[in-house]
Design a protein around this motif. Structure first.
Motif, PDB file in Angstrom:
ATOM      1  N   ILE A  14       1.864  -5.629  -6.978  1.00 34.82           N
ATOM      2  CA  ILE A  14       2.986  -5.642  -6.044  1.00 34.82           C
ATOM      3  C   ILE A  14       2.599  -6.269  -4.701  1.00 34.82           C
ATOM      4  CG2 ILE A  14       4.259  -3.757  -7.125  1.00 34.82           C
ATOM      5  CD1 ILE A  14       3.158  -1.873  -4.972  1.00 34.82           C
ATOM      6  N   ARG A  15       1.536  -7.026  -4.690  1.00 37.77           N
ATOM      7  CA  ARG A  15       1.174  -7.798  -3.501  1.00 37.77           C
ATOM      8  C   ARG A  15       2.309  -8.775  -3.186  1.00 37.77           C
ATOM      9  NH1 ARG A  15      -1.592  -7.821   1.234  1.00 37.77           N
ATOM     10  NH2 ARG A  15      -3.598  -8.889   1.099  1.00 37.77           N
ATOM     11  N   ASP A  45       0.807  -1.216   0.000  1.00 33.98           N
ATOM     12  CA  ASP A  45       0.000   0.000   0.000  1.00 33.98           C
ATOM     13  C   ASP A  45       0.843   1.269   0.000  1.00 33.98           C
ATOM     14  OD1 ASP A  45      -2.033  -1.803   0.173  1.00 33.98           O
ATOM     15  OD2 ASP A  45      -2.732  -1.208   2.158  1.00 33.98           O
ATOM     16  N   GLY A  46       2.027   1.212   0.626  1.00 35.63           N
ATOM     17  CA  GLY A  46       2.856   2.402   0.749  1.00 35.63           C
ATOM     18  C   GLY A  46       3.174   3.078  -0.569  1.00 35.63           C
ATOM     19  N   PRO A  47       3.640   2.332  -1.590  1.00 34.20           N
ATOM     20  CA  PRO A  47       3.933   2.974  -2.868  1.00 34.20           C
ATOM     21  C   PRO A  47       2.712   3.588  -3.544  1.00 34.20           C
ATOM     22  CG  PRO A  47       5.098   0.889  -2.684  1.00 34.20           C
ATOM     23  CD  PRO A  47       4.147   0.950  -1.526  1.00 34.20           C
ATOM     24  N   TYR A  48       1.557   2.912  -3.453  1.00 34.10           N
ATOM     25  CA  TYR A  48       0.339   3.489  -4.039  1.00 34.10           C
ATOM     26  C   TYR A  48      -0.057   4.771  -3.311  1.00 34.10           C
ATOM     27  CZ  TYR A  48      -0.607  -0.502  -7.075  1.00 34.10           C
ATOM     28  OH  TYR A  48      -0.528  -1.453  -8.069  1.00 34.10           O
ATOM     29  N   LEU A  49       0.058   4.758  -1.991  1.00 35.73           N
ATOM     30  CA  LEU A  49      -0.273   5.951  -1.224  1.00 35.73           C
ATOM     31  C   LEU A  49       0.715   7.074  -1.524  1.00 35.73           C
ATOM     32  CD1 LEU A  49      -1.916   7.431   0.929  1.00 35.73           C
ATOM     33  CD2 LEU A  49      -0.488   6.331   2.679  1.00 35.73           C
ATOM     34  N   VAL A  93       0.055  11.230   9.262  1.00 33.72           N
ATOM     35  CA  VAL A  93       0.842  10.010   9.436  1.00 33.72           C
ATOM     36  C   VAL A  93      -0.034   8.838   9.012  1.00 33.72           C
ATOM     37  CG1 VAL A  93       2.072   8.519  11.049  1.00 33.72           C
ATOM     38  CG2 VAL A  93       2.128  11.010  11.362  1.00 33.72           C
ATOM     39  N   TYR A  94       0.505   8.010   8.146  1.00 28.39           N
ATOM     40  CA  TYR A  94      -0.215   6.817   7.676  1.00 28.39           C
ATOM     41  C   TYR A  94       0.557   5.598   8.160  1.00 28.39           C
ATOM     42  CZ  TYR A  94      -2.620  10.072   4.554  1.00 28.39           C
ATOM     43  OH  TYR A  94      -3.371  11.118   4.041  1.00 28.39           O
ATOM     44  N   ASN A  95      -0.007   4.882   9.121  1.00 22.25           N
ATOM     45  CA  ASN A  95       0.696   3.722   9.665  1.00 22.25           C
ATOM     46  C   ASN A  95       0.276   2.459   8.921  1.00 22.25           C
ATOM     47  OD1 ASN A  95       2.389   2.161  11.268  1.00 22.25           O
ATOM     48  ND2 ASN A  95       0.703   1.653  12.641  1.00 22.25           N
ATOM     49  N   LEU A  96       1.125   2.066   7.983  1.00 23.91           N
ATOM     50  CA  LEU A  96       0.899   0.858   7.199  1.00 23.91           C
ATOM     51  C   LEU A  96       1.862  -0.254   7.600  1.00 23.91           C
ATOM     52  CD1 LEU A  96       0.558   2.540   3.659  1.00 23.91           C
ATOM     53  CD2 LEU A  96      -1.183   2.280   5.454  1.00 23.91           C
ATOM     54  N   ALA A  97       2.738   0.025   8.556  1.00 23.73           N
ATOM     55  CA  ALA A  97       3.715  -0.976   8.994  1.00 23.73           C
ATOM     56  C   ALA A  97       3.000  -2.094   9.741  1.00 23.73           C
ATOM     57  CB  ALA A  97       4.768  -0.330   9.889  1.00 23.73           C
TER      58      ALA A  97
END
Length: 326
Positions: free
Chosen positions: A186-187, A15-19, A79-83
């Motif tokens: 990219i899954r 998700d990080g790259p899309y965001l 802040v987007y916490n996707l970790a």
């Protein structure tokens, strides 16, 4: 007018790259949190062409001191916490690590934001797995009680409620996105959808003879990661923080995913290629996840764009291209 600044944890995942691409297109200054690797893997950000636009900072979601330093340094607006340790199967094998990342890491991040940038808005990535097999009329929405059925889901339940607690206790802008399954080219390779798209492509190209899976009759609500990051952004633009189910409202089985993937490659009968192995079965199973996006549609004006078929075709086409060297 000064650019908005956003910090994304989990920037190198799906998700990080899309965001990052969405935020960069909107004129944000984007920071991405990465651990100090000797050779970090930027393949996902490279795939979407955003690596050069991201300012990478080193730290660790499980190290509160490093999070505090980073938040103080960049004073983000959002802040987007996707970790996360996001693979359900691994959570039985590594419950301690899963808890440290998915639960304690969120607590540390909340503390850091409250101390160093209390005006920042936080998006916390939650999961449809919170519901387990609970539903109302087969549908899971924001009113359905949670009943997690894996260590992964339990750790996400902690972070969900801790996010709500900080919002209610300290008046922080914290929103949970209860994200149902979402996919893309990219899954991660460990996820069943990508195993299928890659496996089908290998079989088509003569690079493999079989695809080994677990239960193929479980049913999921599958969306597109690129659509779901838009919902994340919309949550932080709303006047009030809240929690939202992000889903498509449609359900499909793994068997249907196989049908769609193999037919894309001109293979109508995949039965001879797919083999069951009990090692991919889980101690407890969630049989059906079907989310209702009605609240997100009504309040945020969000709705998914890509269909199930389009997502599967995109993934298969991308894996064929990769494996063919195109």
């Amino acid at each position: 007018m000064a650019k908005k600044t956003a910090l994304i944890t989990g920037i190198l995942g799906q998700d990080g790259p899309y965001l990052a691409r969405l935020l960069l297109d909107k004129g944000y200054r984007v920071y991405g949190l990465i651990r100090r690797y000797s050779n970090p893997n930027f393949s996902n950000t490279d795939y979407l062409g955003v690596t050069s636009g991201i300012e990478f900072v080193t730290g660790d979601i499980t190290d509160e001191k490093s999070l505090m330093s980073i938040i103080k340094l960049i004073t983000p607006d959002e802040v987007y916490n996707l970790a996360a340790q996001s693979f359900v199967g691994v959570s039985w094998e590594q419950p301690k690590t899963t808890t440290e990342v998915n639960s304690l890491g969120v607590l540390y991040l909340l503390h850091a934001i409250r101390s160093a940038a209390p005006g920042a808005r936080l998006f916390q990535a939650s999961t449809g797995d919170l519901f387990g097999n609970n539903s109302v009329g087969g549908i899971q929405n924001e009113t359905v009680p949670f009943k997690p059925r894996s260590p992964y889901a339990v750790t996400k339940l902690y972070s969900y409620w801790m996010t709500v607690n900080f919002r209610e206790s300290y008046g922080m802008f914290c929103a949970n996105g209860i994200l149902f399954n979402h996919e893309s080219p990219i899954r991660g390779q460990e996820f069943v959808t990508r195993k299928i798209s890659t496996g089908a492509a290998k079989i088509k190209l003569g690079l493999a003879a079989e695809l080994i899976l677990g239960n193929i009759d479980t049913r999921r609500d599958w969306g597109f990661a690129g659509d779901y990051v838009e919902a994340m952004w919309l949550m932080l633009q709303h006047e009030r923080p809240d929690d939202y189910v992000i889903a498509t409202g449609e359900v499909h089985s793994i068997r249907e995913f196989l049908d769609t993937a193999f037919k894309r490659l001109g293979i109508d009968d995949w039965g001879g290629y797919v083999r069951y192995d009990s090692k991919f079965s889980r101690p407890t199973e969630v049989y059906t996840l079907l989310g209702s996006p009605e609240k997100a549609k009504k309040v945020l004006g969000w709705s998914p764009k890509l269909t199930f078929e389009a997502i599967v075709h995109m993934m298969v086409d991308a894996d064929i291209a990769r494996l063919s060297g195109c």
